[in-house]
Design an enzyme around this catalytic site. Structure first.
Site, PDB file in Angstrom:
ATOM      1  N   HIS A 165     -11.712   1.088  -4.701  1.00  0.00           N
ATOM      2  CA  HIS A 165     -11.462   2.533  -4.536  1.00  0.00           C
ATOM      3  C   HIS A 165     -11.306   2.898  -3.056  1.00  0.00           C
ATOM      4  O   HIS A 165     -11.496   4.053  -2.682  1.00  0.00           O
ATOM      5  CB  HIS A 165     -12.590   3.374  -5.164  1.00  0.00           C
ATOM      6  CG  HIS A 165     -13.003   2.901  -6.512  1.00  0.00           C
ATOM      7  ND1 HIS A 165     -12.356   3.280  -7.671  1.00  0.00           N
ATOM      8  CD2 HIS A 165     -13.993   2.047  -6.897  1.00  0.00           C
ATOM      9  CE1 HIS A 165     -12.932   2.701  -8.706  1.00  0.00           C
ATOM     10  NE2 HIS A 165     -13.923   1.945  -8.269  1.00  0.00           N
ATOM     11  N   SER A 295       5.698   4.865  19.736  1.00  0.00           N
ATOM     12  CA  SER A 295       6.060   6.266  19.546  1.00  0.00           C
ATOM     13  C   SER A 295       6.794   6.751  20.787  1.00  0.00           C
ATOM     14  O   SER A 295       6.417   6.410  21.913  1.00  0.00           O
ATOM     15  CB  SER A 295       4.811   7.120  19.302  1.00  0.00           C
ATOM     16  OG  SER A 295       5.109   8.499  19.408  1.00  0.00           O
TER      17      SER A 295
END
Length: 489
Positions: A165, A295
């Site tokens: 999970h 970036s």
């Protein structure tokens, strides 16, 4: 087309940015139309060898000189001239028949396409190219499996947090996690190999699949028509033909092949997603080159662009099979032509996308960076929680009540977790609190905090998996492994 003009046109990124030149050329026009000519030659050779009689009398209709002339012009395809013919005929096969005829002497012109329908060249060529592409994909996938297997072996003992999970669970190892990725890829290879090895040839089936035209040419000789089907397939490298077809082979084959390629996309996407999450945790990084920019605005960033691209292309590949399924479902009777335009798009692009995904995957697998200090830090942070079960069992063996010990662990672990969430606690406080409890007074806490004691059989599972699943693949593809891949961009 002039370079200046081509710069104005849309460029398919699968060709310009992502897929290999070899795969792009395999599905290019020149390769396709040269394959058509080889198919016409194979048909003429087979008809000659089976003694195809002339229209009148018993003299052979096709001579050795006819065949030699066909052979001399297999590669000199004039694409411009074919385009001119197609503009008039609105039929690509007829355009290329006329283009071929123009470079032949009169006698050889009459043996092209004898008894065949357009699908003799279009369908059979597609099957040839799909078979070659499946073989190339299988070889690249085997190289990926080999490289990732080496990575798994190298890191089979390295304890790391396991997640269920996406919440910290019991420990596993870096290598064991890699074999989870590997097993998916092994299943993909098995399926793709099956599609490759069982791929049949359409052969010489005639206009509606009844072989009526060939039966007429051979004057009712059913045996020779059966032999013709097999002989053409053998000449083109196939050991089996479709037992029955309409004008086309069953489009279910296309759907099954695209489903198999989609499976590769599924596995690559899952692996790429895991890598992106691991990059966020700074535990495992993909390759990052010295001049690479993460970036344009945030110079500090080191984005997992390879894994992201792999996921993106995988998503595209997984989206193609529904079109093949719809094509199969909507074919009327012996065939309709509404399959043609869509197949020209999704069949080549499925293979180009799969090829591009594998190029990225091989590049990543050969350059994965494991950040051991970060992994160890994360293990230390959660190990006290994971060790509580061993601590409880040690306390019980020393005489403590199991339920009472469980309640103490529950109470103190929840309290420590709350302090951590408030920014004022650390996980190691849990053992300090438990040590103060009489129920745990006889427990040697240090002995239960060794990470390798919490990975179970993970290292052994890796070794066994490599031996039983990966080494046979390495043996099967011996001499073809070790592919390296640089990205175009």
């Amino acid at each position: 087309m002039a370079d200046a003009e081509s710069e104005l046109l849309y460029d398919n990124p699968l060709i310009g940015r992502y897929a290999s030149r070899a795969m792009a050329e395999r599905w290019g026009p020149l390769r396709k139309f040269r394959t058509w000519r080889r198919l016409w030659l194979a048909l003429a050779e087979a008809e000659h060898e089976l003694g195809l009689p002339a229209a009148e009398g018993d003299s052979p209709r096709i001579t050795k000189s006819h065949l030699e002339e066909l052979k001399a012009h297999l590669d000199d395809v004039n694409l411009k001239r074919a385009a001119e013919h197609e503009k008039i005929t609105r039929h690509d096969v007829m355009a290329h028949i006329e283009t071929f005829r123009e470079v032949l002497q009169e006698g050889a012109r009459g043996v092209i396409h004898l008894g065949a329908t357009s699908c003799y060249v279009t369908d059979n060529a597609d099957l040839i190219l799909m078979g070659e592409s499946l073989d190339a994909i299988c070889t690249s996938l085997a190289s990926l499996i080999d490289s990732l297997g080496t990575f798994a072996d190298q890191w089979k003992h390295e304890a790391t947090l396991g997640f269920t999970h996406f919440q910290p669970a019991q420990l596993t190892t870096v290598g064991k996690r890699a074999v989870l990725w590997l097993y998916d890829l092994v299943l993909d290879l098995q399926e793709l190999e099956r599609r490759r090895d069982e791929l049949p040839f359409r052969g010489a089936k005639g206009t509606t699949g009844t072989q009526a035209s060939f039966l007429a040419l051979f004057r009712g000789d059913h045996d020779k028509v059966r032999q013709l089907d097999q002989l053409v397939a053998k000449k083109m490298g196939f050991s089996q033909v479709f037992p029955v077809t309409g004008q086309t082979y069953s489009r279910k084959i296309d759907a099954q092949i695209l489903d198999s390629l989609s499976g590769l996309g599924q596995s690559a996407h899952k692996w790429g997603s895991d890598l992106r999450l691991l990059a966020h945790r700074q535990e495992v990084d993909e390759p990052f080159e010295s001049g690479q920019v993460g970036s344009s605005a945030m110079a500090y960033k080191r984005n997992p662009m390879r894994a992201e691209r792999m996921c993106s292309l995988s998503r595209y590949l997984m989206g193609l099979p529904p079109m093949a399924a719809q094509t199969q479902a909507t074919q009327w009777f012996e065939r309709t032509l509404d399959d043609s335009a869509a197949r020209r798009l999704y069949i080549p692009q499925a293979f180009l996308a799969a090829d591009a995904i594998l190029r990225i995957a091989i590049n990543v697998a050969n350059g994965l960076i494991v950040n051991r200090p970060i992994i160890a830090k994360n293990v230390r942070e959660y190990l006290p929680y994971m060790a509580t079960e061993n601590v409880m069992m040690a306390a019980v063996r020393a005489g403590a009540d199991r339920q009472h010990a469980h309640e103490l662990v529950k109470k103190h672990s929840h309290a420590v977790t709350e302090r951590i969430k408030q920014g004022i606690g650390v996980s190691t406080e849990l053992f300090d609190l438990l040590k103060a409890e009489p129920a745990f007074a006889k427990v040697d806490f240090e002995s239960v905090l060794i990470p390798r004691h919490f990975v179970g059989r993970a290292p052994e599972q890796v070794a066994e998996f490599l031996d039983t699943e990966i080494n046979p693949i390495r043996k099967r593809y011996a001499g073809k492994l070790g592919q390296k891949s640089d990205l175009h961009v």
